[in-house]
Design a protein around this motif. Structure first.
Motif: not given
Length: 390
Positions: A38, A40-41, A44-45, A352
């Protein structure tokens, strides 16, 4: 739970029983299976997925099943818990430690025995989620003398005015442990403030480049009323606050050590799978030298933090020991994370491949819970007997 890559000297086996190591192994498995995919996303967000805490709470890391309560309630177990969390992701470690370290310490050691007995079970189960509100917009390193948030007593009620900043997890907390200066005697007191109380305003800080999933907040308190029974009765001066910080700083040293282990994991994984010039990247001399330096850093840091926790569990608590551990491990974390990023080349900038998260997060760990310079002055004062603080 000995890891041949990182824990080459068996620190965990020497300092923890089999049941405690098994509980940490379950944690590591949960992190790898349910949480790491979970992040990486999330990074990023700049959000912390609710699934992270949903996966961690059932593990009961503050009272894991099958582990003797006397072992769980040690600096050593808490340290290895921080290490394991940070090895996966530093934001996850910081979020969990905000509850299990900062807030729980405030309640258990800042509250009266009766308050601790009443509230600690709810803290352990996350029924009561809380955060530690000390740092202010204009006062970080100088908070001891500069703390500007004020509290005045009116009968059995206190009225609090002020601002707090960089409070991790405040946006989802139920309770804010707010430190304020009593206008009557000038001493620092602590209060458990309902985050929904009239006069409380919480704004998430945006634009961060470190610990992006961990939401830090700016909190404004205007005429916030708190009952006397919600004042933590064990905090009546800055000396009491310093006692709390002494306990917390060791957790950050363990997080810095876990960060190094995670960075090393990323570097080893990449260099043993990547080929350049027709051969495995890990087979080049300069690459191996950097990997060896990283292993040296994490091994030395593990030796330092296990020695610190062993002393604390023996009843030896000192500002200089905690400060030294945080100062050294955070500095080594900065170097190790940079080496990992470097070994991955341009791919080290991609989430990643993990190294980018550790590289950016090392900067936050280097600064929070006492900057390098402040911790150095604490250590220097203990060596010379002379305070160099301005």
């Amino acid at each position: 739970m000995t890891d041949p890559v990182v824990d080459r000297y068996g620190f965990a086996e020497r300092h923890l029983g089999a049941a405690a190591r098994a509980a940490l192994a379950r944690l590591a498995e949960t992190l790898e299976r349910d949480i790491r995919p979970l992040m990486d996303d999330a990074w990023d967000r700049a959000v912390m997925p609710g699934e992270v805490l949903d996966a961690l709470i059932p593990l009961r890391l503050m009272d894991p099943p099958g582990v003797d309560a006397d072992e769980v309630d040690t600096s050593m177990f808490s340290g290895f818990r921080c290490f394991t969390l940070a090895r996966s992701d530093v934001s996850v470690a910081t979020m969990y430690t905000a509850q299990a370290g900062l807030f729980r310490t405030a309640v258990r050691h800042g509250g009266s025995p009766e308050q601790a007995e009443r509230w600690d079970p709810a803290v352990r189960s996350f029924e009561m989620r809380g955060v530690f509100c000390l740092t202010e917009p204009d006062h970080g390193s100088d908070i001891a003398g500069g703390l500007a948030t004020r509290a005045r007593r009116q009968g059995d009620t206190w009225v609090i005015d002020g601002e707090k900043r960089w409070v991790g997890g405040a946006d989802v907390a139920d309770v804010l442990a707010v430190f304020a200066r009593d206008e009557a005697d000038g001493q620092v007191k602590a209060f458990l403030v309902d985050r929904h109380a009239p006069g409380v305003d919480i704004r998430v800080i945006t634009g961060k480049v470190s610990l992006r999933p961990m939401q830090n907040a700016h909190i404004t308190l205007r005429g916030v009323r708190v009952e006397e029974e919600r004042r933590l009765h064990g905090v009546n001066s800055w000396r009491d606050v310093a006692g709390l910080l002494r306990r917390m700083r060791s957790d950050v040293a363990w997080i810095a050590t876990g960060l190094q282990a995670g960075a090393l994991d990323a570097a080893v994984r990449y260099t043993t799978s990547r080929e350049q010039f027709g051969r495995q990247l890990g087979g080049f001399q300069l690459v191996q030298e950097k990997l060896a330096r990283m292993l040296g850093n994490v091994t030395a840091s593990l030796a330092l933090v296990t020695a610190l926790s062993a002393n604390q569990d023996a009843g030896v608590w000192s500002d200089e020991n905690s400060a030294l551990a945080k100062m050294v491990t955070a500095e080594r974390a900065r170097e190790s994370a940079a080496l990992a990023r470097e070994l991955l080349g341009g791919n080290g900038l991609l989430l990643e491949n993990d190294a980018a998260r550790f590289f950016a997060d090392a900067e936050a760990v280097y600064s929070y819970e006492g900057t390098h310079e402040i911790n150095a002055l604490i250590v220097g004062r203990s060596l010379t007997g002379a305070s160099a603080f301005a």
